[in-house]
Structures are given as structure tokens and as C-alpha cells.
Design an enzyme around this catalytic site. Structure first.
Site, PDB file in Angstrom:
ATOM      1  N   GLU A 252       0.836  -1.210   0.000  1.00  0.00           N
ATOM      2  CA  GLU A 252       0.000   0.000   0.000  1.00  0.00           C
ATOM      3  C   GLU A 252       0.870   1.259   0.000  1.00  0.00           C
ATOM      4  O   GLU A 252       0.543   2.261  -0.636  1.00  0.00           O
ATOM      5  CB  GLU A 252      -0.935   0.015   1.219  1.00  0.00           C
ATOM      6  CG  GLU A 252      -2.005  -1.070   1.212  1.00  0.00           C
ATOM      7  CD  GLU A 252      -2.915  -0.998  -0.012  1.00  0.00           C
ATOM      8  OE1 GLU A 252      -3.355   0.108  -0.367  1.00  0.00           O
ATOM      9  OE2 GLU A 252      -3.183  -2.048  -0.627  1.00  0.00           O
ATOM     10  N   TRP A 255       2.100   1.645  -3.513  1.00  0.00           N
ATOM     11  CA  TRP A 255       1.032   2.201  -4.373  1.00  0.00           C
ATOM     12  C   TRP A 255       1.032   3.727  -4.266  1.00  0.00           C
ATOM     13  O   TRP A 255       0.852   4.436  -5.262  1.00  0.00           O
ATOM     14  CB  TRP A 255      -0.345   1.684  -3.924  1.00  0.00           C
ATOM     15  CG  TRP A 255      -0.840   0.463  -4.625  1.00  0.00           C
ATOM     16  CD1 TRP A 255      -0.964  -0.790  -4.088  1.00  0.00           C
ATOM     17  CD2 TRP A 255      -1.316   0.351  -5.984  1.00  0.00           C
ATOM     18  NE1 TRP A 255      -1.472  -1.658  -5.041  1.00  0.00           N
ATOM     19  CE2 TRP A 255      -1.701  -0.994  -6.202  1.00  0.00           C
ATOM     20  CE3 TRP A 255      -1.438   1.263  -7.042  1.00  0.00           C
ATOM     21  CZ2 TRP A 255      -2.219  -1.449  -7.423  1.00  0.00           C
ATOM     22  CZ3 TRP A 255      -1.948   0.800  -8.258  1.00  0.00           C
ATOM     23  CH2 TRP A 255      -2.327  -0.533  -8.445  1.00  0.00           C
ATOM     24  N   TRP A 283     -20.912   9.575 -20.606  1.00  0.00           N
ATOM     25  CA  TRP A 283     -21.420   9.507 -19.237  1.00  0.00           C
ATOM     26  C   TRP A 283     -22.845  10.058 -19.195  1.00  0.00           C
ATOM     27  O   TRP A 283     -23.170  11.012 -19.890  1.00  0.00           O
ATOM     28  CB  TRP A 283     -20.522  10.317 -18.299  1.00  0.00           C
ATOM     29  CG  TRP A 283     -19.079   9.901 -18.288  1.00  0.00           C
ATOM     30  CD1 TRP A 283     -18.029  10.554 -18.863  1.00  0.00           C
ATOM     31  CD2 TRP A 283     -18.521   8.730 -17.675  1.00  0.00           C
ATOM     32  NE1 TRP A 283     -16.854   9.867 -18.650  1.00  0.00           N
ATOM     33  CE2 TRP A 283     -17.126   8.742 -17.919  1.00  0.00           C
ATOM     34  CE3 TRP A 283     -19.060   7.670 -16.938  1.00  0.00           C
ATOM     35  CZ2 TRP A 283     -16.269   7.749 -17.463  1.00  0.00           C
ATOM     36  CZ3 TRP A 283     -18.197   6.680 -16.466  1.00  0.00           C
ATOM     37  CH2 TRP A 283     -16.822   6.718 -16.734  1.00  0.00           C
ATOM     38  N   ASN A 318     -11.169   1.394   2.846  1.00  0.00           N
ATOM     39  CA  ASN A 318     -10.621   1.267   1.500  1.00  0.00           C
ATOM     40  C   ASN A 318     -11.441   0.339   0.588  1.00  0.00           C
ATOM     41  O   ASN A 318     -11.678   0.644  -0.575  1.00  0.00           O
ATOM     42  CB  ASN A 318      -9.169   0.774   1.564  1.00  0.00           C
ATOM     43  CG  ASN A 318      -8.485   0.913   0.217  1.00  0.00           C
ATOM     44  OD1 ASN A 318      -8.590   1.958  -0.432  1.00  0.00           O
ATOM     45  ND2 ASN A 318      -7.827  -0.127  -0.247  1.00  0.00           N
ATOM     46  N   TRP A 336     -16.125   9.801 -13.556  1.00  0.00           N
ATOM     47  CA  TRP A 336     -15.269   9.626 -12.369  1.00  0.00           C
ATOM     48  C   TRP A 336     -14.811  10.962 -11.795  1.00  0.00           C
ATOM     49  O   TRP A 336     -14.564  11.081 -10.600  1.00  0.00           O
ATOM     50  CB  TRP A 336     -14.068   8.723 -12.687  1.00  0.00           C
ATOM     51  CG  TRP A 336     -13.126   9.250 -13.748  1.00  0.00           C
ATOM     52  CD1 TRP A 336     -13.151   8.934 -15.076  1.00  0.00           C
ATOM     53  CD2 TRP A 336     -12.028  10.166 -13.579  1.00  0.00           C
ATOM     54  NE1 TRP A 336     -12.147   9.598 -15.743  1.00  0.00           N
ATOM     55  CE2 TRP A 336     -11.441  10.357 -14.855  1.00  0.00           C
ATOM     56  CE3 TRP A 336     -11.487  10.838 -12.484  1.00  0.00           C
ATOM     57  CZ2 TRP A 336     -10.338  11.193 -15.056  1.00  0.00           C
ATOM     58  CZ3 TRP A 336     -10.388  11.677 -12.684  1.00  0.00           C
ATOM     59  CH2 TRP A 336      -9.831  11.849 -13.958  1.00  0.00           C
ATOM     60  N   TRP A 359      -9.570   6.629  -8.485  1.00  0.00           N
ATOM     61  CA  TRP A 359     -10.829   6.848  -9.213  1.00  0.00           C
ATOM     62  C   TRP A 359     -10.720   6.360 -10.654  1.00  0.00           C
ATOM     63  O   TRP A 359     -11.627   5.727 -11.177  1.00  0.00           O
ATOM     64  CB  TRP A 359     -11.237   8.324  -9.166  1.00  0.00           C
ATOM     65  CG  TRP A 359     -12.138   8.563  -7.988  1.00  0.00           C
ATOM     66  CD1 TRP A 359     -11.788   9.041  -6.754  1.00  0.00           C
ATOM     67  CD2 TRP A 359     -13.544   8.282  -7.913  1.00  0.00           C
ATOM     68  NE1 TRP A 359     -12.882   9.062  -5.925  1.00  0.00           N
ATOM     69  CE2 TRP A 359     -13.978   8.611  -6.609  1.00  0.00           C
ATOM     70  CE3 TRP A 359     -14.474   7.782  -8.814  1.00  0.00           C
ATOM     71  CZ2 TRP A 359     -15.304   8.458  -6.188  1.00  0.00           C
ATOM     72  CZ3 TRP A 359     -15.797   7.633  -8.405  1.00  0.00           C
ATOM     73  CH2 TRP A 359     -16.200   7.966  -7.104  1.00  0.00           C
TER      74      TRP A 359
END
Length: 428
Positions: A252, A255, A283, A318, A336, A359
Site C-alpha cells: 500500500e 502504491w 457519461w 478502502n 469519475w 478513481w
């Protein structure tokens, strides 16, 4: 008048193991510690933004620590460039030290401040502090950035030597300049105290992190992200503590650096799809449906629980972040960027690179993203991760009442609609 060094704090609100501060204290000059409430950022925020309250609380602590060393915190409010011009006029500055930030606004701001200081013959030094590896330190063999996480992580681990992690606890207490300043109140900078507070981080969860991380009703995550975001703890100290305890937890942290280097190398991702082939997606962007998603009234209990947790606490588990984000993009076909902006406003640990990266991952438009045809089924997610409905009962106590709304969309219909829309949108 004696020359004075200035350490400019930004995302590193601590005195221990702070690289810029350690370097400034090596000089013969006395050192002052500065924080600027940047109005370019503050003007965009709500007046009770919990992050500003948290920053103010940290600055109060730092000011107290510095006063015990016969100094104090220098706090200014305004446009950083103008404030630096004032500081140049008011003080005989020897050196300026700050820790690097990699976001587009920050790098532009820092470049302008550097130019101003150099023009005034002031030595300025920037340092690596908020990451283990900077964006240019983990690259492919041909010198280009990684855009897929696993090879990036492998190279990161290859470069990493735990023996080289040094945490500087000691501070030269007699090296601080005596400062006549008082910390402005929140009201003076135009804010009010938030009712939302930041929890302390807890690394006791790291040992069982792999087993507990996906269950939102369990205390299984560290609450560390907000502390890394504002630098109230050093990343070196954290990595030193967790390196041998949990590969998943370390992942993590990697990341976090992966998304930072993506934003640094590809700043266009702030407003654009990383994978441009997704630019054709149409969208729906239904404002009423977006409003119901924001307030946690979609009729899907796990989605609503997550959004209510976010609205009330500034935090969201998360696993539930993934579920709520996927639901907005895939079930409701809302861009998004709408969700990303809402999270940016509400999350205590909001960090542009991670928020944007995650996202786009959920929407399928980012680097190393979930494939577009992977659509989380919120009901199945409950069965897997909140079987006893403990998390849902906490945040959506009325989910079994007649007053609770019917599902905003049918899952099967929404899934098929998403797949068709994406297919059409990415037709080559």
C-alpha cells in the site's frame, strides 16, 4: 543583523526526522521554522474544513515544542510568493530549506519561490522527505516511467535497502532562532473548528493486515494515510517499522509512490483519462442520481454506508471506497471526475495522486486499472465483506425499514448498460 535560516514546512508537520530541518540545523546560522497558510488552496475550501482544523492543531503542537527551545513557529497567511517577498524584506536570510512536493501546483509554486530567492542571492535547498523513492528514482531500463504497478513495485523493492533507512530522532535544540510571533487562531485565517477529528494512526493492525484489511466492520486498517498526507510522521519511520511485518501493508505504501510518480510524469491525468481510448465514453451524469450517491440514499446499503461514513467522519474504508467508486462510474454512469472532486472535498487523507489514480482505476480509464467489464455487485460485496451487516447497521440503521429507498437502479440492467456504453465509447 545575524543571518537566519528558514525551514518552510508544508506536508511535513513535524520536527523529528524532517530532512529539511536536519539539513538547515547543520549550518552555523540559527534556524526559524515557517508555515504559510496558502490562500490559493484555502480559498477553495469550506470554512469548517476538517483538514484545516487538523493542520492548525499540529501547528499548535509544533509551536509549543519550539517555544520549549526558546523559539516559536513563524506562521503567515497569503500567497506564498508575496509572503516570501515580505520575509526577504524583513529578515537577513542565509539559507532556505524545504522538502519537495511532486504535485503540479506545488512544483510550479516552488519553482517561483526558488527563482525569487536566487534573484535575492539567497541559497535555497530542496530535499527528498515524503517518499522513499522520488519519481525519477524508479524507472524502466530505458529511462521511462512505469505505468503498471507490479513491475514498478518489483523495481522499488529491488532498489530498497532497509539498512539505509536512517531515522533522525535527535534535534539540535540550541540552534533555533528566537522568534517573536504568535500562532493566529483559526478564525483569524477565516475558518472555524470542525466537528470532525483525525484519529491517531495505529500500527498494531499491521501484523494481521492481510486477513482484516477488507472487512469494514473490523478495526483492521491503520488510519495512517492522513498522517502521511500531512507528514505528522515520517515515511522512513513507518517503513522501518512495517518492512518485515506485512508485505501487503508495504504494498500500500508503494502504491502511494506509484500514483505520485504517475501524476508527476503525466500531469494531464488531473483532468483527463490516463488511457485516452476511453475519452469517447458517454457519461449519463444525472445530477439527481449524483446527489443521492453523495448523501448515501442509493438504496444499496453498502454504498450508502460508505458515503455516510465519509460525510460524517471524513474517512471511508478502502474496500468500500472501491465499491462506492465503481457504483458511481459503472451503475450510474457518472463521470469519475465528479466522484473524485467529491472525495477531494470530504476525505481527510485526500491526496491528489492517490485519489485521482484510484478513481481512474475504478472507472477503468487509468493506468493499470480494473478492466471496464469488471463491475462490482454491491450485494455480493456485502456477502463477502460485511456478512453480518455490522458496518451497514452502524451507518444505515434504517436499511430494513419501509422508509429506506428502493435501489436507484437494478444491478443487472445497470451492468449491461455500463458494458454497452463502454464498448461503444472505446470503439477504435
Amino acid at each position: 543583523m545575524n543571518r537566519m535560516n528558514i525551514v518552510w514546512l508544508r506536508r511535513d508537520l513535524r520536527l523529528t526526522d524532517n530532512t529539511a530541518l536536519q539539513q538547515a540545523l547543520k549550518s552555523d546560522n540559527k534556524t526559524a521554522v515557517l508555515f504559510i497558510f496558502d490562500t490559493n488552496i484555502l480559498d477553495e475550501l469550506d470554512k469548517d474544513d476538517a483538514r484545516v482544523t487538523f493542520i492548525h492543531q499540529q501547528l499548535t503542537k509544533l509551536d509549543k515544542e519550539l517555544r520549549e527551545m526558546n523559539s516559536g513557529l513563524l506562521v503567515k497567511t497569503g500567497d506564498p510568493l508575496k509572503i516570501w517577498q515580505e520575509l526577504i524584506n524583513d529578515f537577513e536570510i542565509g539559507e532556505v530549506h524545504f522538502n519537495r512536493d511532486y504535485e503540479p501546483y506545488a512544483t510550479d509554486r516552488d519553482d517561483q519561490v526558488k527563482q525569487l530567492l536566487k534573484k535575492n542571492s539567497i541559497s535555497v535547498f530542496s530535499h527528498k522527505d515524503q517518499v522513499i523513492f522520488e519519481p525519477h528514482e524508479v524507472l524502466k531500463a530505458d529511462g521511462t516511467p512505469y505505468t503498471v504497478f507490479t513491475p514498478y513495485k518489483n523495481k522499488w523493492l529491488e532498489h530498497f535497502d532497509p539498512q539505509q533507512i536512517k531515522v533522525e530522532e535527535h534535534i539540535k535544540t540550541n540552534s533555533f532562532a528566537s522568534i517573536e510571533s504568535s500562532l493566529p487562531t483559526l478564525e483569524v485565517i477565516g475558518f472555524q473548528r470542525s466537528t470532525i477529528s483525525v484519529k491517531d494512526y495505529d500500527l498494531s493492525v499491521v501484523e494481521n493486515y492481510s486477513k482484516t484489511r477488507n472487512f469494514p466492520a473490523i478495526h483492521g486498517t491503520s488510519q495512517l494515510s492522513v498522517h502521511l498526507r500531512f507528514g505528522t510522521v515520517s515515511i522512513r519511520q513507518i517503513v522501518q517499522q512495517v518492512y518485515n511485518q506485512s508485505p501487503d501493508f508495504l504494498s500500500e505504501l508503494v502504491w502511494r509512490e506509484f500514483f505520485m510518480q504517475i501524476l508527476f510524469h503525466f500531469p494531464r491525468v488531473v483532468n483527463e483519462n490516463f488511457r485516452t481510448k476511453y475519452n469517447g465514453i458517454e457519461w449519463r451524469n444525472n445530477e439527481k442520481e449524483f446527489e443521492r450517491w453523495c448523501t448515501g440514499e442509493t438504496g444499496y446499503p453498502i454504498v450508502d454506508a460508505g458515503m455516510r461514513e465519509l460525510n460524517q467522519s471524513g474517512y471511508m474504508h478502502n474496500r468500500v471506497r472501491m465499491i462506492t467508486a465503481s457504483f458511481l462510474c459503472k451503475h450510474l454512469l457518472i463521470d469519475w471526475r465528479w466522484g473524485e472532486a467529491y472525495f477531494a472535498k470530504k476525505l481527510l487523507d485526500f491526496e491528489l495522486s492517490s485519489n485521482n489514480g484510484n478513481w481512474q482505476w475504478a472507472a477503468g480509464t487509468g493506468c493499470d486499472a480494473a478492466p471496464y467489464f469488471r463491475v462490482f455487485n454491491p450485494t455480493e460485496q456485502v456477502k463477502k465483506f460485511d456478512k453480518e451487516m455490522r458496518y451497514i447497521k452502524k451507518w444505515v440503521p434504517e436499511f430494513q425499514e419501509l422508509t429506506y429507498p428502493a435501489p436507484i437502479v437494478d444491478h443487472k440492467m445497470a451492468r449491461n448498460r455500463a458494458l454497452e456504453t463502454y464498448k461503444k465509447g472505446i470503439a477504435e
